[in-house]
Every structure is written in structure tokens, then in C-alpha cells.
Design a protein around this motif. Structure first.
Motif, short mmCIF file in Angstrom:
data_model
loop_
_atom_site.label_atom_id
_atom_site.label_comp_id
_atom_site.label_asym_id
_atom_site.label_seq_id
_atom_site.Cartn_x
_atom_site.Cartn_y
_atom_site.Cartn_z
N ALA A 425 0.83 -1.21 0.00
CA ALA A 425 0.00 0.00 0.00
C ALA A 425 0.86 1.26 0.00
O ALA A 425 0.58 2.22 -0.73
N VAL A 426 1.93 1.28 0.82
CA VAL A 426 2.83 2.43 0.85
C VAL A 426 3.49 2.63 -0.51
O VAL A 426 3.61 3.77 -1.01
N CYS A 427 3.93 1.54 -1.15
CA CYS A 427 4.58 1.65 -2.46
C CYS A 427 3.60 2.15 -3.52
O CYS A 427 3.98 2.94 -4.40
N ILE A 428 2.35 1.70 -3.47
CA ILE A 428 1.35 2.15 -4.45
C ILE A 428 1.09 3.65 -4.29
O ILE A 428 1.02 4.39 -5.28
N ILE A 429 0.95 4.10 -3.04
CA ILE A 429 0.74 5.54 -2.81
C ILE A 429 1.94 6.35 -3.30
O ILE A 429 1.78 7.40 -3.94
N GLY A 430 3.15 5.86 -3.01
CA GLY A 430 4.36 6.54 -3.50
C GLY A 430 4.40 6.60 -5.01
O GLY A 430 4.80 7.63 -5.60
N PHE A 431 3.99 5.53 -5.67
CA PHE A 431 3.95 5.50 -7.13
C PHE A 431 2.97 6.52 -7.69
O PHE A 431 3.29 7.29 -8.61
N VAL A 432 1.76 6.57 -7.12
CA VAL A 432 0.74 7.50 -7.60
C VAL A 432 1.21 8.95 -7.45
O VAL A 432 1.04 9.77 -8.37
N LEU A 433 1.83 9.26 -6.32
CA LEU A 433 2.32 10.62 -6.10
C LEU A 433 3.51 10.95 -6.99
O LEU A 433 3.84 12.13 -7.19
N GLY A 434 4.16 9.94 -7.55
CA GLY A 434 5.29 10.18 -8.44
C GLY A 434 4.90 10.39 -9.89
O GLY A 434 5.74 10.79 -10.71
N ILE A 435 3.64 10.14 -10.23
CA ILE A 435 3.20 10.25 -11.63
C ILE A 435 3.42 11.64 -12.22
O ILE A 435 3.84 11.77 -13.38
N PRO A 436 3.14 12.74 -11.48
CA PRO A 436 3.39 14.07 -12.08
C PRO A 436 4.83 14.27 -12.55
O PRO A 436 5.08 15.06 -13.46
N HIS A 437 5.79 13.53 -11.99
CA HIS A 437 7.19 13.68 -12.37
C HIS A 437 7.51 12.99 -13.70
O HIS A 437 8.58 13.23 -14.26
N VAL A 438 6.62 12.13 -14.18
CA VAL A 438 6.88 11.45 -15.45
C VAL A 438 5.96 11.97 -16.55
O VAL A 438 5.74 11.31 -17.57
N THR A 439 5.43 13.18 -16.36
CA THR A 439 4.76 13.86 -17.46
C THR A 439 5.83 14.59 -18.28
O THR A 439 7.00 14.64 -17.90
N LYS A 440 5.43 15.16 -19.38
CA LYS A 440 6.41 15.87 -20.23
C LYS A 440 6.92 17.15 -19.56
O LYS A 440 7.98 17.64 -19.91
#
Length: 593
Positions: A425-440
Motif C-alpha cells: 500500500a505504501v509503495c502504491i501511494i508513492g507510485f501515484v504521487l510520483g506520476i506528475p514527475h513522469v509527465t512531459k
């Protein structure tokens, strides 16, 4: 009338609240054994050392220290740097190891027991570590991208004949600082990896390729930590040791290249006049502080899984020495390669030398593409970056997991049934919050987050942690904790550093950071006002818990404001006859509200 804890009429249960190791001989061996059976421990002493080294030795050792060294006096910088390691880095690391190992708690609960008045410092460390982990894993996804793109017959960043290149503005080598051209490796980073937009205002959609690599990086992190210290302790045998084989192999290869000697001389040649600049000494202190990772809570968290009598002084010496040695070794590796690059393109070394991610994702890839047998060195280099990043990521994610277990353990396990699901669960939340960093436009989000987390927040947090432990809790009590665990009290060197030198050095770093503060920027891009507001909001997410915790603690005590303050402070200063494992459990988050 003299104000004391007695005439403040503190209730008996509150008098016994704080961590008070003055009557430590009353702690029975049975309690120590019981505490260790309740909390998992590292399988061996080497696992803890390797995990700590892996966390301390990260990407910053590769891309920040070499540039900082040559720009701050070359070989002369070793004097302030090693001085700060001895006066600041090693004592504070020993202090954090002591807190974690003695209390056998994560940073939130450990610091709340030690200093209730500044209990918000512990929660702030968890917040800043988790925020840091959400964007630090993006660097690992970049390393994966380069790693998988380095297996071709030619390296894709070696030429300007690609669809992503702006041909009229592209140079197959380093064009120097005097032209408008970009190197092919710079264009690969900007237009192929990032596909960056003109600014943070233009998000530009998700980079699905990086999105996939971000998923892979979080999957790797989860598989390495899902069993807690039992799995992490095994993984670090490889991830902490393997990078040294690559660094030594690269050094042996690089020193044989033409121009390498000039690069190394540029790195180590002392400029003695720099020693008289205050900024150089502040930079040395900040580098030591950030590199070892003080105030992130990771060292406290990892030490909490030690056996009670583990030799933490030895471990602190090993970790400090290894971290400094790695930084210096990386400097020789990087500048020998930069000297070679300068020789090939007939440019001054300072036209190529840089710091930050650009060093390992732009400059060094260009160097690798011109090396003999680049098909071997390129994958090995990026795999080394992957290992260095993963070790640091393990520790920062573990801080959040340890906090949740300490604070909500029974409730969470009742709901999720297995600890592995909590980690997931912690890893999934961290992944979701990291998505803005992999936009253009993600590079602008990344730079903004890094500036206001790793630069602004961390310095404030570190200052309050040192004040809470060294001054409010007190050096005598730290010494008694250590004596109970190690059988002897710390020597005068550590006592002097904790009492005077460390707090003053951290205060100097804080003042210097305030005086020299500059708004976030990326290359020549300056952020709009609303982005700066968002950045300060990110900073306050962690810092705000410090005053909130202090206010709550003061007003929870009856009497005047002054009496409340003195009562809150006294709770962290009274001796205890009980071990940390016997201290009453408190829901720290609930106590804020």
C-alpha cells in the motif's frame, strides 16, 4: 517562587512519560530480551552496516561531491570537508544510531519519548522522507531507461541523426559554453527521455515509457523490502557492495585514457585561498550533513532493528568513513573521464564539469560513448546508478512503514492481515504521487519538489532535531543511553560535539541557507509565482508539525503558558527507571488533535 516539575503538580503517569535513562541499571535483562523478541532484528551486524552504507552512499556522492570539491578549492576542500565529517557528521550519526537502538522505535515515537515538547520533529522526518521517496524513485526510472537503451551496437545519444534531434542546434560532441549548440547527449536527455515542455505551466501529458519504468522501479523496491529487514538485509549484500566493483573498474579504465591526468589534477589541485571563504566551510558542512542523511529519520529507523547491545560506535565510524571514501573515489572516476572528454574536444575542463543529474545523465553518457568497449561500460555504469539509488530508496520508504507499524500496527494488521500488504500500500501511494514527475513537464515538478524538500525543509528540520536531542534532552542522558548499551560512556570528543559544535554548525548552515536563499529554477527557466507558493506548501507539509506538536504539548498541561512550557520541557528531562520497551504507548498522531 522557584518553578519545578514538583510544584507544577504533574500527574504521576505524566512524570513517567518521557524517555529518561538516568536510572538505567534498573532495566532488567529480561525486558531487553522481551523487547528484541517483539521487534524483528537484522540477521547479522553486517546487514545493518551495509544497509546504512547503502543509504548514505547515494547518487549525491556521484554527482554533487566531485563538482563541489573542484569548485570550492580542489584538494584544499578536503580540509573543511574532513573537518566537518569529524565535528558534525560522525557525532550526529552516532547520536541517531543511539536513539534508534535504545528506544527500538521509529523516529516519530523515539523523538516523542525523548523530547515531548518537540515531538513534531519525528513526524516531520517521516513526512519529508516519504515526500522524498516519491520523486527519488523517478531518478531510478531514468537510470532504468538509460540502462535498457545502452545495449545497442551504438549508443542513441552518440549522434545527431535521430528523430528527436534538432539537427540545426545539435553537436555530436561538447560544443563548449560559448556557442548556442547542444550536445547530442543533452538533446537525448531533453527530447528523448523527458520530452520536456517549455515550463511547469505546460504539463504535456504522461510519458508512458517513463510511466512503465516508474512501475518497474517501484516493483523492484517492493520486492526488496516487503519482508522488512529480513529481505532488505539480504538485498544490500549486493546493492551496497556491487557499485564499488564498478567504481574501481571505471577508475582503472579511465586513468589510462588520454587527458585523464589533467582532469584529476583539476579536481585535486588545492586553491588555498578558498579556505578563507566562509561559504566553502558551510558548503562542506552541508555536504556532510546531506550525504550521511541526518534528519531524514532513516538512520533512527534502521538502528531500531538492531540488537540492544550492538556496537553502534563502530558502525558510525565505518559508515562515515565509507561515505567519505566513496565521495572522493567518485571524484577521481568522474574527473578522469571529464579530463578525457576535454582532451578529445580540445576544451577546458570547466566547460564540461557540472553538477546535479546533468552530470550522470548528460555528461557521463557522452563520455561513455567515446570509450573503448562502451558496450560494456555503459550498461555497468547505469546499473551502478540503479544500485546506488535503490539502497537510498529502501531506507526512505522504510521510515514510513516503520512509523505506521509503530503507530497503527494492530489496527492495520487487523484490516490488511499481512505486513506485506502494508508495504504494498505504501509503495502504491508513492507510485501515484510520483506520476506528475513522469509527465512531459515533469522535470520542472521534480526540480521544484527537490528544492523545497531537500534544501529548504531539511535544514529547518535538522536544526530542531539537534536542539531537541542535544540541548533539551541533554548530553548527559545521551551518554547514559550509550553507556547502558555499550558498557562505557562516550568520550569527551563526542560530548563536546553534541553539546556545542554540532548545534552551532547546524545553526550556521541554517542561517547561511536563509541568507543565500534563491527561488527554485531549472537551467534558465524561472518558476511562476503560483509554483513558488506550491513549493512552500510542500515545505510546510513537513515543517508545520514541529510548532503544532509544541503548541499541543504546552496547552495540554494545566496552568499558565509559562508553566505549560516548563512542564512540557521537564517531561523530557526527568530520569527513568524503565526501559523504552516498558514506556507507555501513545498514539502520536491522535495527540495532535
Amino acid at each position: 517562587m522557584e518553578v519545578s516539575p514538583d510544584n507544577l503538580k504533574i500527574p504521576p503517569d505524566e512524570k513517567d512519560y518521557a524517555l529518561r535513562p538516568l536510572d538505567l541499571n534498573a532495566i532488567s535483562e529480561k525486558k531487553t530480551v522481551d523487547a528484541e523478541t517483539q521487534r524483528p532484528t537484522w540477521s547479522g551486524r553486517l546487514e545493518f552496516i551495509l544497509a546504512s552504507v547503502g543509504y548514505a552512499v547515494g547518487l549525491g556522492n556521484i554527482w554533487r561531491f566531485p563538482y563541489l570539491c573542484y569548485s570550492s578549492g580542489g584538494g584544499a576542500f578536503m580540509i573543511p570537508y574532513l573537518t566537518m565529517v569529524l565535528l558534525c557528521g560522525m557525532p550526529l550519526l552516532f547520536m541517531e544510531f543511539s536513539i534508534g537502538q535504545y528506544t527500538r522505535l521509529g523516529p516519530v515515537h523515539a523523538l516523542a519519548k525523548i523530547c515531548p515538547l518537540l515531538k513534531g520533529v519525528g513526524l516531520a522526518t517521516v513526512v519529508i522522507s516519504f515526500v522524498f521517496s516519491t520523486y527519488y524513485n523517478v531518478l531510478i526510472s531514468w537510470a532504468l531507461f538509460y540502462f535498457f537503451n545502452s545495449f545497442g551496437a551504438t549508443l542513441p545519444w552518440n549522434s545527431c541523426n535521430n528523430t528527436w534531434n534538432a539537427v540545426g542546434n545539435c553537436s555530436s560532441g561538447f560544443p563548449g559554453n560559448t556557442t548556442h549548440l547542444q550536445s547530442a547527449s543533452q538533446q537525448f536527455f531533453d527530447h528523448r527521455l523527458l520530452q520536456k515542455t517549455s515550463g511547469i505551466e505546460d504539463v504535456g501529458g504522461v510519458r508512458w515509457e517513463l510511466f512503465g519504468y516508474l512501475i518497474i522501479s517501484w516493483v523492484i523496491v517492493y520486492l526488496c523490502i516487503f519482508k522488512g529487514v529480513k529481505s532488505t538485509g539480504k538485498v544490500v549484500y549486493f546493492t551496497a557492495i556491487f557499485p564499488y566493483f564498478i567504481l574501481f573498474a571505471l577508475l582503472i579504465n579511465n586513468v589510462q585514457l588520454p587527458g585523464a591526468k589533467n582532469g584529476i589534477l583539476y579536481f585535486v589541485t588545492p586553491v588555498w585561498g578558498k579556505l578563507f571563504e566562509v561559504k566553502v566551510w558551510v558548503n562542506a558542512a552541508a555536504q556532510v550533513f546531506n550525504s550521511i542523511g541526518i534528519a531524514f529519520g532513516s538512520m533512527i529507523s534502521m538502528a531500531s532493528y538492531n540488537k540492544f547491545n550492538n556496537n553502534i560506535l563502530r558502525d558510525a565510524l565505518i559508515v562515515s568513513f565509507t561515505n567519505s571514501f566513496t565521495s572522493i573515489l567518485a571524484g577521481f572516476v568522474i574527473f578522469s573521464a571529464i579530463g578525457y572528454m576535454a582532451h578529445i574536444h580540445n576544451l577546458p575542463v570547466d566547460n564540461i564539469a557540472t553538477d546535479g543529474p546533468g552530470l550522470v545523465f548528460v555528461v557521463y553518457p557522452e563520455v561513455l560513448s567515446t570509450m573503448p568497449v562502451f558496450q560494456l561500460w555503459a550498461p555497468l555504469f547505469f546499473f551502478m546508478l540503479l544500485c546506488l539509488g535503490l539502497d537510498s530508496q529502501f531506507a526512505t520508504v522504510e521510515v514510513a512503514i516503520t512509523f505506521i507499524k509503530d503507530e497503527f500496527g494492530p489496527q492495520v494488521l487487523h484490516f490488511l492481515k499481512r505486513e506485506e500488504l502494508l508495504t504494498l500500500a505504501v509503495c502504491i501511494i508513492g507510485f501515484v504521487l510520483g506520476i506528475p514527475h513522469v509527465t512531459k513537464g515533469g522535470i520542472y515538478v521534480f526540480q521544484l519538489m527537490d528544492h523545497y524538500t531537500a534544501v529548504v525543509s531539511l535544514v529547518f528540520l535538522a536544526f530542531f532535531e539537534v536542539v531537541a536531542v542535544c540541548w533539551i534532552f541533554g548530553v548527559p542522558r545521551i551518554c547514559l543511553m550509550v553507556e547502558k548499551m555499550q558498557g562505557k560512556t562516550p568520550n569527551i570528543y563526542f560530548r563536546l560535539c553534541w553539546l556545542l559544535l554540532c548545534p552551532l554548525l547546524v545553526l550556521c548552515i541554517l542561517i547561511s541557507s536563509i541568507v543565500q536563499y534563491t527561488p527554485a529554477h531549472y537551467e534558465k527557466y524561472t518558476y511562476p509565482g503560483w509554483a513558488e507558493v506550491v513549493g512552500w506548501g510542500v515545505s510546510l507539509v513537513s515543517i508545520v508539525w514541529i510548532p503544532l506538536g509544541a503548541i499541543q504539548e504546552i496547552y495540554s498541561n494545566k496552568g499558565s503558558l509559562l508553566q505549560g512550557f516548563l512542564c512540557a520541557a521537564s517531561r523530557s528531562l526527568r530520569p527513568s527507571s524503565r526501559s523504552s520497551s516498558a514506556l507507555p504507548s501513545e498514539n502520536i498522531v491522535a495527540s495532535f488533535f
